[in-house]
Design an enzyme around this catalytic site. Sequence first.
Site, PDB file in Angstrom:
ATOM      1  N   ASP A 110      10.182 -10.087  84.439  1.00 30.69           N
ATOM      2  CA  ASP A 110       9.991  -8.794  85.089  1.00 30.69           C
ATOM      3  C   ASP A 110      10.334  -7.749  84.056  1.00 30.69           C
ATOM      4  O   ASP A 110      11.360  -7.833  83.376  1.00 30.69           O
ATOM      5  CB  ASP A 110      10.847  -8.624  86.346  1.00 30.69           C
ATOM      6  CG  ASP A 110      10.258  -7.510  87.209  1.00 30.69           C
ATOM      7  OD1 ASP A 110       9.136  -7.677  87.714  1.00 30.69           O
ATOM      8  OD2 ASP A 110      10.896  -6.450  87.349  1.00 30.69           O
TER       9      ASP A 110
ATOM     10  N   GLY B 161      -2.040 -10.472  79.881  1.00 32.47           N
ATOM     11  CA  GLY B 161      -1.319  -9.982  78.699  1.00 32.47           C
ATOM     12  C   GLY B 161       0.000 -10.705  78.537  1.00 32.47           C
ATOM     13  O   GLY B 161       0.367 -11.162  77.448  1.00 32.47           O
TER      14      GLY B 161
ATOM     15  N   GLY C  39      -1.046  -2.775  79.530  1.00 25.33           N
ATOM     16  CA  GLY C  39      -0.107  -1.845  80.170  1.00 25.33           C
ATOM     17  C   GLY C  39       0.065  -0.534  79.417  1.00 25.33           C
ATOM     18  O   GLY C  39      -0.907   0.140  79.062  1.00 25.33           O
TER      19      GLY C  39
ATOM     20  N   ASP D  61       1.136  -0.103  76.423  1.00 26.34           N
ATOM     21  CA  ASP D  61       1.164  -0.278  74.965  1.00 26.34           C
ATOM     22  C   ASP D  61       0.555   0.903  74.183  1.00 26.34           C
ATOM     23  O   ASP D  61       1.110   1.319  73.165  1.00 26.34           O
ATOM     24  CB  ASP D  61       0.464  -1.585  74.559  1.00 26.34           C
ATOM     25  CG  ASP D  61       1.356  -2.803  74.791  1.00 26.34           C
ATOM     26  OD1 ASP D  61       2.561  -2.614  75.056  1.00 26.34           O
ATOM     27  OD2 ASP D  61       0.851  -3.937  74.713  1.00 26.34           O
TER      28      ASP D  61
HETATM   29  P1  IMP Z   1       5.825  -6.702  86.458  1.00 23.56           P
HETATM   30  O1  IMP Z   1       6.876  -7.239  85.520  1.00 23.56           O
HETATM   31  O2  IMP Z   1       4.797  -7.721  86.788  1.00 23.56           O
HETATM   32  O3  IMP Z   1       6.413  -6.003  87.623  1.00 23.56           O
HETATM   33  O4  IMP Z   1       4.972  -5.623  85.671  1.00 23.56           O
HETATM   34  C1  IMP Z   1       5.481  -4.937  84.620  1.00 23.56           C
HETATM   35  C2  IMP Z   1       4.581  -3.781  84.255  1.00 23.56           C
HETATM   36  O5  IMP Z   1       5.268  -3.067  83.228  1.00 23.56           O
HETATM   37  C3  IMP Z   1       3.242  -4.202  83.671  1.00 23.56           C
HETATM   38  O6  IMP Z   1       2.231  -4.265  84.627  1.00 23.56           O
HETATM   39  C4  IMP Z   1       2.994  -3.111  82.654  1.00 23.56           C
HETATM   40  O7  IMP Z   1       2.459  -1.978  83.293  1.00 23.56           O
HETATM   41  C5  IMP Z   1       4.404  -2.760  82.197  1.00 23.56           C
HETATM   42  N1  IMP Z   1       4.755  -3.573  81.014  1.00 23.56           N
HETATM   43  C6  IMP Z   1       5.638  -4.623  80.945  1.00 23.56           C
HETATM   44  N2  IMP Z   1       5.667  -5.139  79.708  1.00 23.56           N
HETATM   45  C7  IMP Z   1       4.783  -4.431  78.990  1.00 23.56           C
HETATM   46  C8  IMP Z   1       4.355  -4.512  77.646  1.00 23.56           C
HETATM   47  O8  IMP Z   1       4.758  -5.377  76.839  1.00 23.56           O
HETATM   48  N3  IMP Z   1       3.444  -3.597  77.274  1.00 23.56           N
HETATM   49  C9  IMP Z   1       2.961  -2.646  78.101  1.00 23.56           C
HETATM   50  N4  IMP Z   1       3.290  -2.536  79.368  1.00 23.56           N
HETATM   51  C10 IMP Z   1       4.213  -3.429  79.819  1.00 23.56           C
END
Ligand code: IMP
Length: 225
Positions: A73, A15, A155, A157
């Site tokens: 992040d 994503g 995620g 969304d």
């Molecule tokens: P990380 O930045 O890899 O630690 O993961 C961030 C987590 O936050 C993702 O796995 C999603 O669960 C959530 N997340 C971050 N950005 C989005 C987005 O644009 N839409 C939905 N969920 C998000």
Amino acid sequence: MDNLTTLVIATRNSGKIAEIEDLLKNFPIKIKNLKDFGQIPQIEEDGDTFDENAYKKASFASRVLGFPALADDSGLVVEALSGAPGVLSARYGGEKSTDGDRCEKLLCEMKGKANRKAAFECVISIAVPTGHALTYEGRCEGLIAEKPSGINGFGYDPVFYYPPLNKTFAEMSMEEKSLVSHRGRALCELKSEFSKVMIWISRNMPGLDKFKVIPGCEKTDIEIL
Ligand code: IMP
């Protein structure tokens, strides 16, 4: 194509890759992501802030792969849950939980709560192998929906409702989401000074002699953060 600077997007999250690639598609760089490389040690995202984790991911990938690297992040910060899931957004509900499990857990925790205010936050770090880095931030405020809606994105969304467009992020096209999202806003800032970023990369990457200076930007500089 061959004499373009390679920028590695330091993630395996499809994503995120799709959104970042789309936002940077018109720039004169070659974009790769971690899936283009073989086995790379997993970096522990144990920082207390998005900032710390973004820097850790970008600097590690850059050092290991020898290319400039960009890491995002990001996460969801919910007011009524004292900022949770925050930096633990990807692991909310356990390491093996799916996006669906995490949304369900969030809706469960929010049951009966009148305050539905939440924000997506994002920090983007661009690092070179020496460990020097640039940072960009973006934030998008919205509400936690009562139930999931929409099938796009990833995620959280489907449960993040954005009042100005009367839609959840999962009901938006990628282009619509990127115009208002935390990641879109952070990348917009980066894009607004992209030429300077390229100059900064070339100055901090010994051996990156194939770099092409964009006319008019030869004298610009960016402070090392
Ligand atoms: P990380 O930045 O890899 O630690 O993961 C961030 C987590 O936050 C993702 O796995 C999603 O669960 C959530 N997340 C971050 N950005 C989005 C987005 O644009 N839409 C939905 N969920 C998000």
